[in-house]
Scaffold this active site. Sequence first.
Site, PDB file in Angstrom:
ATOM      1  N   SER A  40       0.783  -1.239   0.000  1.00 38.67           N
ATOM      2  CA  SER A  40       0.000   0.000   0.000  1.00 38.67           C
ATOM      3  C   SER A  40       0.814   1.288   0.000  1.00 38.67           C
ATOM      4  CB  SER A  40      -0.957   0.006   1.187  1.00 38.67           C
ATOM      5  OG  SER A  40      -0.254  -0.163   2.393  1.00 38.67           O
ATOM      6  N   ASP A 246      -4.536   7.396  10.343  1.00 36.43           N
ATOM      7  CA  ASP A 246      -4.785   5.961  10.571  1.00 36.43           C
ATOM      8  C   ASP A 246      -3.554   5.273  11.168  1.00 36.43           C
ATOM      9  OD1 ASP A 246      -3.014   5.669   8.430  1.00 36.43           O
ATOM     10  OD2 ASP A 246      -4.448   4.708   7.088  1.00 36.43           O
ATOM     11  N   HIS A 249      -0.442   4.417   7.287  1.00 36.24           N
ATOM     12  CA  HIS A 249       0.062   4.796   5.971  1.00 36.24           C
ATOM     13  C   HIS A 249       0.825   6.108   6.007  1.00 36.24           C
ATOM     14  CE1 HIS A 249      -3.321   2.071   4.623  1.00 36.24           C
ATOM     15  NE2 HIS A 249      -2.219   1.519   4.139  1.00 36.24           N
TER      16      HIS A 249
HETATM   17  C1  LIG Z   1       3.282   2.140   5.610  1.00 38.17           C
HETATM   18  O1  LIG Z   1       4.585   2.520   5.914  1.00 38.17           O
HETATM   19  C2  LIG Z   1       4.825   2.835   7.259  1.00 38.17           C
HETATM   20  C3  LIG Z   1       6.265   3.283   7.367  1.00 38.17           C
HETATM   21  O2  LIG Z   1       7.151   2.270   6.977  1.00 38.17           O
HETATM   22  C4  LIG Z   1       4.535   1.634   8.134  1.00 38.17           C
HETATM   23  O3  LIG Z   1       4.660   1.989   9.475  1.00 38.17           O
HETATM   24  C5  LIG Z   1       3.127   1.153   7.866  1.00 38.17           C
HETATM   25  O4  LIG Z   1       2.888  -0.015   8.587  1.00 38.17           O
HETATM   26  C6  LIG Z   1       2.891   0.941   6.409  1.00 38.17           C
HETATM   27  N1  LIG Z   1       1.494   0.605   6.211  1.00 38.17           N
HETATM   28  C7  LIG Z   1       1.056  -0.531   5.670  1.00 38.17           C
HETATM   29  C8  LIG Z   1      -0.414  -0.748   5.659  1.00 38.17           C
HETATM   30  O5  LIG Z   1       1.758  -1.361   5.173  1.00 38.17           O
END
Ligand SMILES: *[C@@H]1O[C@H](CO)[C@@H](O)[C@H](O)[C@H]1NC(C)=O
Length: 270
Positions: A40, A246, A249
């Site tokens: 994502s 959230d 992201h």
């Molecule tokens: C998106 O990136 C952030 C930073 O690396 C991370 O903390 C987060 O879990 C990620 N989100 C998803 C849904 O993978």
Amino acid sequence: MFAFVWLMLLAYAQLVSTETFNTTGYSSQVRSIFLLAGQSNMSGRGGVINGTWDGVVPLRCQPKPSKILRLSAGLSWVEAQEPLHRDIDVNATCGIGPGMVFASSLLNLNPRIGVIGLVPCAVGSRMGTKISEWGRGTYLYNQLLGRAKAAAALQAGGRFRIRALLWYQGESDTNNPEDASLYKTRLERFFTDLRADLKLPALPIIQVALASGQGPYIDAVRQAQFGVHLRNLKIIDAKGLPMEPDNLHLSSLAQVQLGDKFAKAFAATG
Ligand SMILES: *[C@@H]1O[C@H](CO)[C@@H](O)[C@H](O)[C@H]1NC(C)=O
Ligand SMILES: *[C@@H]1O[C@H](CO)[C@@H](O)[C@H](O)[C@H]1NC(C)=O
Ligand SMILES: *[C@@H]1O[C@H](CO)[C@@H](O)[C@H](O)[C@H]1NC(C)=O
């Protein structure tokens, strides 16, 4: 009879390709192709709040017509515009990702890079995608490989000009200890297989080290990411980048910073 059918097919193929080539006029211009894959945060969720994209495109992510193109889901080059993955990561609401900033930033760093063709392939979907879903032979792998080959074939003279893979994935592998402990092996195999199947054994790869993840095994996955040592593999760090409310992201601002990091890392591959 057989020859006739064959000729008809050939004529049709030419018609189709002339159309794509002439209506867009883009195919012969692309000089540098970049593959974008992962989940994502690569697909882009900047500005997506409660499942709706706010439509805000930061200045740095504005389109640069005729300088930055993207390969559509229908496999033609079109002007690149946010959200870059809207027709690829179709089961999610897409927002701002790192791709546009990467391309703009690279054009500033190296104007001789020529017209950039971005090939969005990331899929975050609703649940995210694990590294095991990206292994050779899987749906996602085949999509990535197929789109990469199509992009290269559509480009001037069909000569391969794939410059790099930008990869941002791993968050979904932080949920259980088994995925985390197999991560290094799976990631290394994925990179190696993709290079082999593209016949680009030294293809530069720039991957992002996670800042956090969906589960508790974040450090294990980060260690795995830092533990893969392949030629022309670079790592940039997402640690400290701002998140959406959230907490899952990267925000648009973070994506702008990440895009710049990608560009600097690629420019340093020489
Ligand atoms: C998106 O990136 C952030 C930073 O690396 C991370 O903390 C987060 O879990 C990620 N989100 C998803 C849904 O993978
Ligand atoms: C998003 O949804 C949550 C929970 O329904 C709500 O509290 C919040 O105000 C919403 N945010 C926006 C920006 O709409
Ligand atoms: C979207 O969801 C459908 C139905 O669940 C699924 O078949 C398809 O593979 C999904 N596509 C992507 C890109 O996630």
